[in-house]
Write a protein that holds these residues in place. Structure first.
Motif, short mmCIF file in Angstrom:
data_model
loop_
_atom_site.label_atom_id
_atom_site.label_comp_id
_atom_site.label_asym_id
_atom_site.label_seq_id
_atom_site.Cartn_x
_atom_site.Cartn_y
_atom_site.Cartn_z
N HIS A 20 8.58 -11.81 -7.78
CA HIS A 20 7.67 -10.65 -7.87
C HIS A 20 7.79 -9.87 -6.85
O HIS A 20 7.10 -8.59 -7.14
CB HIS A 20 6.51 -11.07 -9.25
N VAL A 21 7.63 -10.61 -5.78
CA VAL A 21 7.74 -9.81 -4.55
C VAL A 21 8.65 -8.82 -3.93
O VAL A 21 9.92 -9.06 -3.99
CB VAL A 21 7.12 -10.64 -3.57
N ARG A 22 7.37 -6.98 -4.16
CA ARG A 22 8.62 -6.15 -3.34
C ARG A 22 9.56 -6.11 -2.28
O ARG A 22 8.64 -6.89 -1.60
CB ARG A 22 8.78 -4.76 -4.22
N ARG A 23 10.51 -5.61 -1.79
CA ARG A 23 11.09 -6.20 -0.69
C ARG A 23 10.24 -4.86 0.10
O ARG A 23 9.97 -5.47 1.37
CB ARG A 23 12.06 -4.85 -0.52
N GLY A 24 9.33 -4.31 0.01
CA GLY A 24 8.63 -3.19 0.90
C GLY A 24 7.73 -4.20 0.67
O GLY A 24 6.40 -2.51 2.07
N ASP A 25 7.06 -4.99 -0.01
CA ASP A 25 5.27 -5.11 0.08
C ASP A 25 5.04 -5.87 1.35
O ASP A 25 5.93 -6.89 2.07
CB ASP A 25 5.14 -6.76 -1.11
N PRO A 26 3.81 -5.49 1.66
CA PRO A 26 3.34 -6.24 2.76
C PRO A 26 3.23 -7.45 2.66
O PRO A 26 2.59 -8.14 1.48
CB PRO A 26 1.88 -5.10 3.82
N ARG A 27 3.81 -8.86 3.61
CA ARG A 27 3.61 -10.18 3.57
C ARG A 27 2.45 -10.33 4.67
O ARG A 27 2.26 -11.63 4.60
CB ARG A 27 4.39 -10.65 4.07
N LEU A 28 2.45 -9.46 5.52
CA LEU A 28 0.71 -10.23 6.34
C LEU A 28 -0.63 -9.36 5.57
O LEU A 28 -0.31 -8.72 5.85
CB LEU A 28 1.72 -9.85 7.57
N PRO A 29 -1.54 -10.26 5.86
CA PRO A 29 -2.51 -9.72 5.96
C PRO A 29 -2.92 -8.17 6.68
O PRO A 29 -3.43 -7.99 7.61
CB PRO A 29 -3.95 -10.65 6.21
N THR A 30 -3.21 -7.44 5.60
CA THR A 30 -3.53 -5.78 6.60
C THR A 30 -5.53 -5.37 5.54
O THR A 30 -5.59 -6.04 5.35
CB THR A 30 -2.31 -4.68 6.25
N ASP A 31 -5.96 -4.21 5.41
CA ASP A 31 -7.00 -3.99 5.42
C ASP A 31 -6.75 -3.73 3.82
O ASP A 31 -7.44 -3.62 3.17
CB ASP A 31 -6.81 -2.78 6.16
N GLY A 32 -5.24 -3.13 3.39
CA GLY A 32 -5.39 -2.90 2.33
C GLY A 32 -4.41 -4.00 1.24
O GLY A 32 -4.62 -5.12 1.77
N PHE A 33 -3.19 -3.51 0.71
CA PHE A 33 -2.80 -4.26 -0.39
C PHE A 33 -1.58 -5.80 0.35
O PHE A 33 -1.20 -4.48 1.04
CB PHE A 33 -2.12 -3.90 -1.20
N TRP A 34 -1.39 -6.40 0.36
CA TRP A 34 -0.53 -7.23 0.66
C TRP A 34 -0.18 -8.61 0.12
O TRP A 34 -1.26 -8.62 -1.07
CB TRP A 34 -1.56 -7.83 2.26
N VAL A 35 0.68 -9.65 0.15
CA VAL A 35 1.20 -10.34 -0.68
C VAL A 35 1.33 -11.60 -0.54
O VAL A 35 2.27 -11.34 0.90
CB VAL A 35 1.49 -9.94 -1.85
N ASP A 36 1.25 -12.90 -0.69
CA ASP A 36 1.55 -13.70 0.80
C ASP A 36 1.62 -14.98 -0.67
O ASP A 36 1.68 -14.80 -1.68
CB ASP A 36 -0.06 -14.66 1.37
N THR A 37 2.38 -16.47 -0.74
CA THR A 37 2.33 -17.51 -1.43
C THR A 37 1.89 -18.71 -1.11
O THR A 37 2.05 -18.69 -0.08
CB THR A 37 3.85 -17.36 -1.69
N LEU A 38 1.46 -19.39 -2.39
CA LEU A 38 0.61 -20.60 -1.31
C LEU A 38 1.14 -21.56 -2.54
O LEU A 38 1.15 -22.15 -3.47
CB LEU A 38 -0.86 -20.28 -1.81
N ALA A 39 2.19 -22.20 -1.57
CA ALA A 39 3.31 -23.48 -2.54
C ALA A 39 2.31 -24.75 -2.15
O ALA A 39 1.95 -25.27 -0.80
CB ALA A 39 5.09 -23.62 -1.61
N VAL A 40 2.33 -25.13 -3.16
CA VAL A 40 1.41 -26.58 -3.23
C VAL A 40 2.76 -27.68 -3.53
O VAL A 40 3.80 -27.51 -3.64
CB VAL A 40 0.53 -26.10 -3.74
#
Length: 167
Positions: free
Chosen positions: A42-62
């Motif tokens: 579901h992550v778009r190519r342009g989505d930031p993956r590292l923490p910023t002051d705004g939107f970013w997305v990370d995954t947590l695989a368990v």
């Protein structure tokens, strides 16, 4: 500090909607699930993956295992974070940590009702263990998706406001 939206990705039909709301409000997202899932679909190519002051997305695989994603999410939660889940147990743990919780059909879980929700879940589980049957969920519909989006927007606004007031 901005609240984070945590998505319990196990069979979550509203991941795209949750990401859209997070993008609109510029809040971070963590998608959690077992390592056999494609959590980045579901992550778009342009989505930031590292923490910023705004939107970013990370995954947590368990690891694969009952409730592994639930416990991983709870461990990361802070006050005002939001958990998207179908799991009442995870919703209860999130509320206990001062976070907010919303079901995939848009139901907002609250401290006032979570004990009753847990009791009903327990009683239904007892019936199933004894060989009985319980009613399954109604088919997931577009109204559920719209209710979820509207209520998640409301929760994000409340969380942002509460976090700002604490600053």
């Amino acid at each position: 500090m901005k609240p984070t939206v945590f998505i319990d990705a196990d069979a979550c039909p509203v991941t795209s909607e949750a990401l859209a709301v997070a993008r609109a409000y510029k809040v971070p997202v963590v998608i959690a699930g077992n390592s056999t899932q494609n959590l980045t679909r579901h992550v778009r190519r342009g989505d930031p993956r590292l923490p910023t002051d705004g939107f970013w997305v990370d995954t947590l695989a368990v690891g694969v295992g009952a409730d592994a994603a639930d416990f991983a999410i709870v461990q990361e939660l802070s006050q005002d974070d939001i958990v998207v889940t179908q799991d009442i147990g995870l919703a209860a743990m999130a509320l206990g940590r001062g976070a907010r919780a919303i079901g995939v059909r848009g139901r907002i879980y609250t401290l006032a009702t979570i004990d009753l929700d847990m009791h009903i879940r327990h009683e239904e589980k007892k019936v199933r263990r004894q060989g009985g049957r319980t009613r399954g969920p109604a088919p997931f519909e577009e109204d559920d998706r719209e209710r979820f989006t509207a209520n998640l927007r409301r929760l994000v606004e409340e969380s942002l406001r509460d976090a700002e007031n604490r600053s």
